[in-house]
Design a protein around this motif. Structure first.
Motif, PDB file in Angstrom:
ATOM      1  N   GLU A 524       0.838  -1.202   0.000  1.00  0.00           N
ATOM      2  CA  GLU A 524       0.000   0.000   0.000  1.00  0.00           C
ATOM      3  C   GLU A 524       0.876   1.257   0.000  1.00  0.00           C
ATOM      4  N   ALA A 525       1.979   1.205   0.769  1.00  0.00           N
ATOM      5  CA  ALA A 525       2.898   2.346   0.807  1.00  0.00           C
ATOM      6  C   ALA A 525       3.530   2.567  -0.565  1.00  0.00           C
ATOM      7  N   ALA A 526       3.945   1.478  -1.219  1.00  0.00           N
ATOM      8  CA  ALA A 526       4.550   1.602  -2.545  1.00  0.00           C
ATOM      9  C   ALA A 526       3.572   2.218  -3.539  1.00  0.00           C
ATOM     10  N   SER A 527       2.310   1.851  -3.427  1.00  0.00           N
ATOM     11  CA  SER A 527       1.293   2.420  -4.315  1.00  0.00           C
ATOM     12  C   SER A 527       1.190   3.936  -4.130  1.00  0.00           C
ATOM     13  N   LEU A 528       1.286   4.382  -2.884  1.00  0.00           N
ATOM     14  CA  LEU A 528       1.240   5.819  -2.622  1.00  0.00           C
ATOM     15  C   LEU A 528       2.488   6.512  -3.166  1.00  0.00           C
ATOM     16  N   TRP A 529       3.647   5.887  -2.982  1.00  0.00           N
ATOM     17  CA  TRP A 529       4.871   6.491  -3.519  1.00  0.00           C
ATOM     18  C   TRP A 529       4.804   6.575  -5.037  1.00  0.00           C
ATOM     19  N   GLU A 530       4.211   5.581  -5.677  1.00  0.00           N
ATOM     20  CA  GLU A 530       4.023   5.642  -7.126  1.00  0.00           C
ATOM     21  C   GLU A 530       3.173   6.854  -7.497  1.00  0.00           C
ATOM     22  N   SER A 531       2.132   7.090  -6.713  1.00  0.00           N
ATOM     23  CA  SER A 531       1.254   8.235  -6.962  1.00  0.00           C
ATOM     24  C   SER A 531       2.007   9.551  -6.781  1.00  0.00           C
ATOM     25  N   VAL A 532       2.864   9.611  -5.751  1.00  0.00           N
ATOM     26  CA  VAL A 532       3.636  10.832  -5.509  1.00  0.00           C
ATOM     27  C   VAL A 532       4.586  11.095  -6.674  1.00  0.00           C
ATOM     28  N   THR A 533       5.242  10.038  -7.176  1.00  0.00           N
ATOM     29  CA  THR A 533       6.174  10.237  -8.286  1.00  0.00           C
ATOM     30  C   THR A 533       5.459  10.619  -9.576  1.00  0.00           C
ATOM     31  N   THR A 534       4.189  10.292  -9.678  1.00  0.00           N
ATOM     32  CA  THR A 534       3.401  10.761 -10.822  1.00  0.00           C
ATOM     33  C   THR A 534       3.152  12.260 -10.704  1.00  0.00           C
ATOM     34  N   LEU A 535       2.873  12.710  -9.489  1.00  0.00           N
ATOM     35  CA  LEU A 535       2.654  14.134  -9.255  1.00  0.00           C
ATOM     36  C   LEU A 535       3.954  14.922  -9.314  1.00  0.00           C
ATOM     37  N   LEU A 536       5.055  14.288  -8.878  1.00  0.00           N
ATOM     38  CA  LEU A 536       6.366  14.945  -8.832  1.00  0.00           C
ATOM     39  C   LEU A 536       7.396  14.075  -9.550  1.00  0.00           C
ATOM     40  N   PRO A 537       7.300  13.940 -10.860  1.00  0.00           N
ATOM     41  CA  PRO A 537       8.216  13.030 -11.565  1.00  0.00           C
ATOM     42  C   PRO A 537       9.670  13.483 -11.534  1.00  0.00           C
ATOM     43  N   HIS A 538       9.895  14.725 -11.141  1.00  0.00           N
ATOM     44  CA  HIS A 538      11.255  15.271 -11.119  1.00  0.00           C
ATOM     45  C   HIS A 538      11.909  15.159  -9.749  1.00  0.00           C
ATOM     46  N   ASP A 539      11.198  14.624  -8.766  1.00  0.00           N
ATOM     47  CA  ASP A 539      11.661  14.671  -7.378  1.00  0.00           C
ATOM     48  C   ASP A 539      12.471  13.426  -7.020  1.00  0.00           C
ATOM     49  N   PRO A 540      13.780  13.546  -6.810  1.00  0.00           N
ATOM     50  CA  PRO A 540      14.599  12.367  -6.510  1.00  0.00           C
ATOM     51  C   PRO A 540      14.288  11.740  -5.155  1.00  0.00           C
ATOM     52  N   VAL A 541      13.816  12.528  -4.202  1.00  0.00           N
ATOM     53  CA  VAL A 541      13.512  11.981  -2.875  1.00  0.00           C
ATOM     54  C   VAL A 541      12.343  11.003  -2.969  1.00  0.00           C
ATOM     55  N   SER A 542      11.310  11.378  -3.697  1.00  0.00           N
ATOM     56  CA  SER A 542      10.161  10.490  -3.844  1.00  0.00           C
ATOM     57  C   SER A 542      10.535   9.232  -4.628  1.00  0.00           C
ATOM     58  N   LEU A 543      11.384   9.382  -5.645  1.00  0.00           N
ATOM     59  CA  LEU A 543      11.847   8.213  -6.399  1.00  0.00           C
ATOM     60  C   LEU A 543      12.695   7.300  -5.523  1.00  0.00           C
ATOM     61  N   PHE A 544      13.519   7.896  -4.670  1.00  0.00           N
ATOM     62  CA  PHE A 544      14.295   7.095  -3.719  1.00  0.00           C
ATOM     63  C   PHE A 544      13.373   6.316  -2.777  1.00  0.00           C
ATOM     64  N   GLN A 545      12.346   6.986  -2.262  1.00  0.00           N
ATOM     65  CA  GLN A 545      11.421   6.321  -1.354  1.00  0.00           C
ATOM     66  C   GLN A 545      10.683   5.188  -2.067  1.00  0.00           C
ATOM     67  N   LEU A 546      10.316   5.414  -3.325  1.00  0.00           N
ATOM     68  CA  LEU A 546       9.652   4.363  -4.094  1.00  0.00           C
ATOM     69  C   LEU A 546      10.599   3.180  -4.312  1.00  0.00           C
ATOM     70  N   LEU A 563      15.573   3.827  -8.351  1.00  0.00           N
ATOM     71  CA  LEU A 563      16.772   4.376  -7.713  1.00  0.00           C
ATOM     72  C   LEU A 563      17.737   4.950  -8.738  1.00  0.00           C
ATOM     73  N   ARG A 564      17.829   4.324  -9.907  1.00  0.00           N
ATOM     74  CA  ARG A 564      18.663   4.881 -10.974  1.00  0.00           C
ATOM     75  C   ARG A 564      18.137   6.256 -11.406  1.00  0.00           C
ATOM     76  N   LYS A 565      16.820   6.386 -11.482  1.00  0.00           N
ATOM     77  CA  LYS A 565      16.238   7.693 -11.824  1.00  0.00           C
ATOM     78  C   LYS A 565      16.558   8.719 -10.742  1.00  0.00           C
ATOM     79  N   ALA A 566      16.500   8.283  -9.488  1.00  0.00           N
ATOM     80  CA  ALA A 566      16.768   9.199  -8.376  1.00  0.00           C
ATOM     81  C   ALA A 566      18.189   9.746  -8.441  1.00  0.00           C
TER      82      ALA A 566
END
Length: 671
Positions: A524-546, A563-566
């Motif tokens: 469920e947490a991963a699903s939310l992080w996926e949603s955050v990275t959709t809203l903030l595709p440029h944000d390395p912190v959210s990509l790291f968390q995902l 992580l490579r994207k981050a």
């Protein structure tokens, strides 16, 4: 044929005009060609605070490279994530918040000034759409804020809020900075900053980077980087700091006025009664020392009047000793002399030679500047500074402190916008915390972060340091006990309700994901992080968390991709490199895994977790000796990272190195 005499002066004039044009135009053309060429090959960085979004050019986002003009690249602070329409949507009231880490909401911006202000205004005026942009950044001062404000004009905000002043001495160009030149003249600062907006200026600066960064820390080390940068109150360099602050603040006010943007200026609140001075100006005066020792003994014995007498005697010998003034304030509190106590605390703050708090002069400049047309004043210094519980430490506000500051600012915002009373009263602190998803789990996480921070210099050098850290430890224990299964279910419901109202709120999604991770709901947490990275595709912190969430789900291919994207977006991201090292080890790509851990540690030499994880990978490969070495490095570089003690102790015991094992466990007990 010979030219007539009357033609000769004309030809001579033309010749000199030609020479002048050559002297001016050719260098200018050369500079323009160099600038164009550097831009063509993609050299350098964008100097603006906001840049166009790569996926949608109707949006702007924060620029992670903005601070390179003010900081060495290794120390540059990153703005909070923002992704918003360049053109303000119809019917939206846009508010920008400028300042340093206290304005940003450190230690957790999700519950800071910008967030609380937005919720207060939205609840009070539900028929209006409020957008509060967090344009504050850690460690910056008025030189940087002025530049951010200039870059923000195009966003057409309805109100600017300015809460700055803590970093004037230690921030860029201050007389106690570690980020480069200390206290240069303002015209030199502004000329250099203007030149570095150009790629040519950035290139020329890079040619002297070794010289400029001589003696500059290579990695971010927090406040302990400034231990050798003590500035006494009588240091003549402070005059330039105050002058520059005043000029920069007046520039911001003028900029707002020229663009018809109402302004709310706030004095800066600092913790007076519960944050002792970090350092005091040294004194070789024997009479002062004896009187201070007498005062200390009387204070410890609870003989307040005797202590006050001795401390006042000490101050006649050394009136600028910060700790003497602070202890005097504590004594005056005990005998109910509140006004005198606060005066002693104010002077103790202003005499602190590690100048991390806005002093009386800074706040006086803000009060005076607020008299300008179009500006309104919030006197946070007067309203909050004597209330210790509003602060985590010296300047950063608890949620209660952020709520009180936001209430004061919200009232002035309403006045500046000419809004009539809304249909409701201001939201209470309890309701605001609920609405923002501040649960016992999140309070505990914040306090755990602060507990770790306060165990390092300069906090660990403060008077009664152990008592304060023990008090925070007790609060953490209370919150841990409050995190029952029933409380967890209530927290889940709290977030579910909030997200129904604000489904696109990425801050809310982030905090919900962290809560879900804490109770083991990784999918469920991963699903939310996926949603955050959709809203903030440029944000390395959210990509790291995902990516880290995928690691925990053992979906290592997905983890590597995120992580490579981050790290592609932010190479200087030690946590992402550490997580990538874990991921690659599970993919049996051990050489790459070791390289990732090495990169994390190069960026953060005291990164105990990365040493430990590297050791665990080595242990799984059968390299017990290498693993023990990494565990030992974890303890040597980060003695506060407790998980390393258990692994090190067990590893040494297994190798029958009992003396070393015992030493590790003794250290653990001490920690």
């Amino acid at each position: 044929m010979t030219a007539s005499p009357k033609d000769k002066p004309l030809n001579r004039s033309r010749l000199w005009l030609f020479r002048l044009l050559v002297a001016l135009v050719l260098p200018l053309l050369l500079l323009l060609m160099l600038e164009g060429g550097l831009r063509l090959i993609g050299y350098g960085y964008e100097p603006t605070f906001f840049v166009l979004d790569e996926e949608d050019d109707s949006l702007v986002r924060e620029n992670p490279e903005f601070a390179y003009r003010f900081f060495p690249e290794a120390l540059a602070r990153i703005p909070q994530p923002n992704r918003l329409p360049l053109k303000k949507p119809a019917g939206t009231t846009r508010i920008m918040v400028f300042g340093g880490s206290a304005a940003m909401g450190d230690p957790e911006p999700a519950y800071g000034l910008s967030r609380v202000l937005e919720r207060l205004l939205s609840q009070r005026f539900p028929e209006r759409e409020f957008e509060v942009i967090n344009a504050a950044v850690t460690a910056i001062n008025s030189h940087v804020v002025r530049s951010i404000a200039k870059d923000s004009v195009r966003l057409d905000a309805d109100v600017w809020v300015v809460y700055m002043g803590n970093n004037e001495v230690n921030g860029p160009f201050g007389c106690g900075t570690v980020f480069g030149a200390q206290g240069p003249p303002l015209n030199v600062i502004r000329t250099g900053l203007a030149f570095n907006r150009m790629r040519l200026g950035q290139w020329m600066s890079s040619l002297t980077i070794g010289q400029k960064e001589d003696g500059v820390p290579k990695n971010w080390g927090g406040m302990k980087m400034f231990l050798d940068q003590q500035v006494a109150s009588d240091d003549p360099r402070l005059d330039r700091v105050y002058q520059n602050f005043q000029i920069n603040l007046e520039s911001i006010i003028d900029l707002a006025e020229r663009n018809d943007t109402p302004l709310v200026l706030s004095t800066v609140a600092t913790n007076l009664p519960q944050s002792p001075p970090f350092t005091s100006k040294s004194s070789d005066n024997t009479d002062w020392e004896l009187a201070f020792e007498r005062g200390e003994r009387a204070f410890e014995q609870g003989r307040w009047d005797a202590a006050i007498q001795s401390l006042n005697e000490a101050l006649t010998e050394n009136s600028s000793h910060a700790e003497t003034l602070y202890v005097l304030g504590l004594c005056l509190q005990q005998v109910d002399k509140r006004t005198e106590a606060m005066a002693a605390f104010v002077k103790a703050r202003d005499e602190d030679t590690l100048r991390f708090r806005a002093d009386a002069k800074i706040n006086a400049i803000i009060r005076q500047a607020s008299e300008a047309p179009g500006a309104a004043l919030v006197d946070a210094d007067q309203a909050l500074s004597e209330h210790g519980p509003y602060f985590h430490e010296h300047v950063h506000l608890t949620f209660a402190g952020n709520y009180q500051l936001s209430r004061l600012i919200a009232e002035q915002v309403v006045a500046q916008l000419g809004l009539t009373d809304g249909p409701a009263d201001w939201m209470s602190e309890v309701d605001c915390a609920y609405d923002l998803g501040l649960t016992a789990f999140h309070r505990k996480e914040i306090l755990t972060d602060m507990h770790s921070r306060l165990r390092t210099p300069p906090f660990s050098n403060q008077r009664e340091h152990q008592m304060r850290t023990a008090a925070i430890g007790s609060q953490i224990e209370i919150l841990a006990k409050a995190m029952t299964p029933q409380a967890g279910q209530a927290s889940l419901l709290q977030f579910q309700q909030a997200m129904k109202v604000r489904p696109e709120d990425w801050q809310l999604k982030r905090q919900f994901a962290r809560l879900l991770q804490s109770i083991g709901q990784e999918a469920e947490a991963a699903s939310l992080w996926e949603s955050v990275t959709t809203l903030l595709p440029h944000d390395p912190v959210s990509l790291f968390q995902l990516g880290s969430a995928y690691n925990r789900l053992k979906q290592y291919a997905k983890a590597e991709s995120s992580l490579r994207k981050a790290v592609a977006l932010r190479d200087r991201h030690p946590r992402a490199w550490n997580s990538l090292g874990i991921c690659l080890s599970h993919l049996d790509r051990f050489a790459e895994s070791h390289q990732s851990f090495a990169k994390a540690i190069a960026l953060k030499p005291d990164y105990g977790e990365a040493y430990l994880n590297w050791g665990l990978v080595l242990a799984n490969q059968g390299d017990s000796e290498g693993a023990r070495a990494k565990y030992a490095q974890a303890l040597a570089n980060d003695p506060t990272y407790l998980p390393a003690y258990e692994k090190a102790g067990k590893a040494f015991s297994k190798a029958e190195l009992f003396d070393q094992s015992e030493k590790v466990y003794r250290q653990l007990v001490e920690e």
